[in-house]
Design a protein around this motif. Structure first.
Motif, PDB file in Angstrom:
ATOM      1  N   SER B  51      22.114  61.762  43.984  1.00  0.00           N
ATOM      2  CA  SER B  51      23.522  61.849  44.379  1.00  0.00           C
ATOM      3  C   SER B  51      24.115  60.872  43.326  1.00  0.00           C
ATOM      4  O   SER B  51      23.859  59.391  43.434  1.00  0.00           O
ATOM      5  N   TYR B  52      25.175  61.116  42.646  1.00  0.00           N
ATOM      6  CA  TYR B  52      25.618  60.421  41.685  1.00  0.00           C
ATOM      7  C   TYR B  52      27.356  60.334  41.816  1.00  0.00           C
ATOM      8  O   TYR B  52      28.180  61.371  41.713  1.00  0.00           O
ATOM      9  N   ASP B  53      28.046  59.237  41.967  1.00  0.00           N
ATOM     10  CA  ASP B  53      29.311  59.057  42.306  1.00  0.00           C
ATOM     11  C   ASP B  53      29.956  58.191  41.386  1.00  0.00           C
ATOM     12  O   ASP B  53      29.710  56.810  41.511  1.00  0.00           O
ATOM     13  N   ALA B  54      30.498  58.604  39.985  1.00  0.00           N
ATOM     14  CA  ALA B  54      31.124  57.667  39.208  1.00  0.00           C
ATOM     15  C   ALA B  54      32.303  56.775  39.543  1.00  0.00           C
ATOM     16  O   ALA B  54      32.743  56.072  39.180  1.00  0.00           O
ATOM     17  N   TYR B  55      33.026  57.634  40.565  1.00  0.00           N
ATOM     18  CA  TYR B  55      34.346  57.002  41.110  1.00  0.00           C
ATOM     19  C   TYR B  55      33.814  55.746  42.001  1.00  0.00           C
ATOM     20  O   TYR B  55      34.372  54.647  41.527  1.00  0.00           O
ATOM     21  N   GLY B  56      33.184  55.837  42.921  1.00  0.00           N
ATOM     22  CA  GLY B  56      32.572  54.686  43.804  1.00  0.00           C
ATOM     23  C   GLY B  56      31.747  53.841  42.921  1.00  0.00           C
ATOM     24  O   GLY B  56      31.249  52.770  43.468  1.00  0.00           O
ATOM     25  N   GLN B  57      30.922  54.126  41.702  1.00  0.00           N
ATOM     26  CA  GLN B  57      29.870  53.566  41.170  1.00  0.00           C
ATOM     27  C   GLN B  57      28.722  53.578  42.176  1.00  0.00           C
ATOM     28  O   GLN B  57      27.990  52.299  42.273  1.00  0.00           O
ATOM     29  N   ASN B  58      28.326  54.383  42.835  1.00  0.00           N
ATOM     30  CA  ASN B  58      27.054  54.393  43.578  1.00  0.00           C
ATOM     31  C   ASN B  58      26.130  55.582  43.248  1.00  0.00           C
ATOM     32  O   ASN B  58      26.259  56.763  42.735  1.00  0.00           O
ATOM     33  N   ILE B  59      24.836  55.353  43.573  1.00  0.00           N
ATOM     34  CA  ILE B  59      23.625  56.320  43.001  1.00  0.00           C
ATOM     35  C   ILE B  59      22.771  56.232  44.261  1.00  0.00           C
ATOM     36  O   ILE B  59      22.510  55.091  44.582  1.00  0.00           O
ATOM     37  N   ASP B  75      13.146  55.740  48.024  1.00  0.00           N
ATOM     38  CA  ASP B  75      14.428  56.105  48.665  1.00  0.00           C
ATOM     39  C   ASP B  75      15.243  54.905  48.105  1.00  0.00           C
ATOM     40  O   ASP B  75      15.235  53.812  48.940  1.00  0.00           O
ATOM     41  N   ARG B  76      15.980  55.159  47.220  1.00  0.00           N
ATOM     42  CA  ARG B  76      16.674  54.096  46.538  1.00  0.00           C
ATOM     43  C   ARG B  76      18.344  54.241  46.785  1.00  0.00           C
ATOM     44  O   ARG B  76      18.625  55.411  46.330  1.00  0.00           O
ATOM     45  N   LEU B  77      18.979  53.212  46.900  1.00  0.00           N
ATOM     46  CA  LEU B  77      20.687  53.415  47.073  1.00  0.00           C
ATOM     47  C   LEU B  77      21.148  52.155  46.025  1.00  0.00           C
ATOM     48  O   LEU B  77      20.778  51.040  46.305  1.00  0.00           O
ATOM     49  N   LEU B  78      21.890  52.623  45.131  1.00  0.00           N
ATOM     50  CA  LEU B  78      22.252  51.549  44.211  1.00  0.00           C
ATOM     51  C   LEU B  78      23.727  51.522  44.176  1.00  0.00           C
ATOM     52  O   LEU B  78      24.545  52.768  44.158  1.00  0.00           O
ATOM     53  N   LYS B 101      22.442  43.553  38.987  1.00  0.00           N
ATOM     54  CA  LYS B 101      23.365  42.857  37.828  1.00  0.00           C
ATOM     55  C   LYS B 101      23.594  43.827  36.736  1.00  0.00           C
ATOM     56  O   LYS B 101      24.489  43.473  36.181  1.00  0.00           O
ATOM     57  N   ASP B 102      23.044  45.058  36.953  1.00  0.00           N
ATOM     58  CA  ASP B 102      23.309  45.900  35.793  1.00  0.00           C
ATOM     59  C   ASP B 102      24.835  46.571  36.034  1.00  0.00           C
ATOM     60  O   ASP B 102      25.259  46.824  37.117  1.00  0.00           O
ATOM     61  N   GLN B 103      25.518  46.643  34.819  1.00  0.00           N
ATOM     62  CA  GLN B 103      26.528  47.388  34.801  1.00  0.00           C
ATOM     63  C   GLN B 103      26.419  49.206  35.179  1.00  0.00           C
ATOM     64  O   GLN B 103      25.447  49.595  34.766  1.00  0.00           O
ATOM     65  N   PHE B 104      27.480  49.614  36.039  1.00  0.00           N
ATOM     66  CA  PHE B 104      27.320  51.002  36.145  1.00  0.00           C
ATOM     67  C   PHE B 104      27.714  51.686  34.871  1.00  0.00           C
ATOM     68  O   PHE B 104      28.429  51.222  34.175  1.00  0.00           O
ATOM     69  N   ARG B 105      26.786  52.714  34.704  1.00  0.00           N
ATOM     70  CA  ARG B 105      26.968  53.643  33.311  1.00  0.00           C
ATOM     71  C   ARG B 105      27.025  54.825  33.566  1.00  0.00           C
ATOM     72  O   ARG B 105      26.203  55.518  34.465  1.00  0.00           O
ATOM     73  N   HIS B 106      28.078  55.557  33.015  1.00  0.00           N
ATOM     74  CA  HIS B 106      28.376  56.905  33.303  1.00  0.00           C
ATOM     75  C   HIS B 106      27.399  57.930  32.708  1.00  0.00           C
ATOM     76  O   HIS B 106      26.839  57.654  31.608  1.00  0.00           O
ATOM     77  N   ILE B 107      27.050  58.799  33.313  1.00  0.00           N
ATOM     78  CA  ILE B 107      26.242  59.971  32.596  1.00  0.00           C
ATOM     79  C   ILE B 107      27.196  60.420  31.655  1.00  0.00           C
ATOM     80  O   ILE B 107      28.075  60.842  31.782  1.00  0.00           O
TER      81      ILE B 107
END
Lengths: 216, 216
Positions: B51-59, B75-78, B101-107
């Motif tokens: 599940s990928y949420d670029a608004y909230g920057q969550n994966i 099972d990972r939540l970023l 530490k990584d920056q969120f990157r858009h698909i």
């Protein structure tokens, strides 16, 4: 009285559930398009433009490729009913004709292939952003080597074929693209006149062609 | 007088030809679906539901895989804004939290990717039998390794990403499928309560994540 309503409903439910299980299928009988072949074991990459006529049992293919450091180009016409394989060289107006013993094979999912799963390449949310496809696997009759096929769920259009060695290593991968149904120029299946007087040589001693791809 | 007609026609021709050249793009901001990762060099195969949420920057990602003879499940939540990477173990109600530490990157297709060509996967003759896609290539900024991307022409939906070693060998292949736009259950981005009291460990000393895939 109710039973008269219930029986047709049950029947239609049974039939619709049967209808949803994909069945092996034949691809459209007239196809033109492109494909790439990748054989990692032979360091071989080929790009092909082909015309495929399952009615007349004719295939025309222009193949350009690279095997190791060698590049090659082949213009081939396969007339299965006539039993002749034409290798055409327009640049010097020559032609090599060899006997074609192989049976014509339709592009499609073999009748004994096993349905694996259905999935959407891309997204199903918006039209034009995804493609419903089926995956099939099986074992080639002649070579006993396993294969994996991806065809569109609607229309049985080929997308990918993968063949593996008995050890499970990828042997051959074919990707189809830019396909259209129909033959734009039926002349592609008529050999050029400079081939007319050429003698047909006996079939080459090559390993039995396993698939549509091998014949190309 | 004629010039008044000619100028707008020329302008519209110029604009329409510009419009047809695909531009690098971002994928839909809310996506759910599956992907497979294949790393031939590491004998690694992974299947992921994400599940990928670029608004909230969550994966959120559930990954099952095989590396050599070892199978694994993660099972990972970023949560990129919070800067925490959760590894969740429901079976024994434990949680490992590490700094992210990584920056969120858009698909999507990177802005400096080079458009290669547009093609139809399958057939364009009948609706539902083909998918118009674009191929892009480029070089990853951090690793200087070449990549090849396939995204849908409409909607910028990811289909395939290939990364190569500097020697041109396939390093990593990702295939996306069964994607839908939107998040069915927004709760997937909320860590379970048994993670609350767990201390955040320092970020692991791993190689800089290169892409969306590496982060999963």
């Amino acid at each position: 009285m109710k039973i008269l309503f219930v029986i047709p409903i049950c029947l239609s439910l049974i039939l619709s559930s049967y209808a949803q299980k994909p069945e092996p299928c034949k691809s459209p009988p007239l196809l033109e398009g492109a494909l790439t072949v990748f054989m990692p074991g032979h360091h071989l990459r080929v790009f092909e433009k082909f015309s495929y006529d399952a009615y007349g049992q004719n295939i025309r293919v222009l193949a350009a490729g690279k095997e190791g450091n060698q590049t090659f180009f082949v213009d081939r016409l396969l007339l299965f009913r006539e039993g002749v394989n034409y290798e055409i060289h327009y640049h010097n107006q020559t032609c090599i004709k060899t006997a074609l013993k192989d049976q014509f094979r339709h592009i499609g999912v073999p009748h004994d292939a096993h349905f694996l799963h259905q999935f959407v390449l891309g997204s199903s949310s918006i039209q034009g952003q995804g493609l419903l496809v089926n995956n099939w696997n099986g074992t080639a009759q002649e070579t006993k080597e396993p294969y994996l096929l991806t065809f569109t769920a609607f229309g049985c259009v080929p997308l990918y074929t993968l063949e593996f060695t008995p050890q499970g290593e990828l042997d051959l991968m074919t990707s189809f693209f830019d396909l259209v149904e129909g033959i734009e120029d039926p002349d592609v299946f008529i050999p050029p006149s400079f081939c007319d007087s050429v003698e047909v040589l006996p079939a080459k001693e090559v390993a039995q062609a396993r698939s549509f791809i091998d014949l190309l």
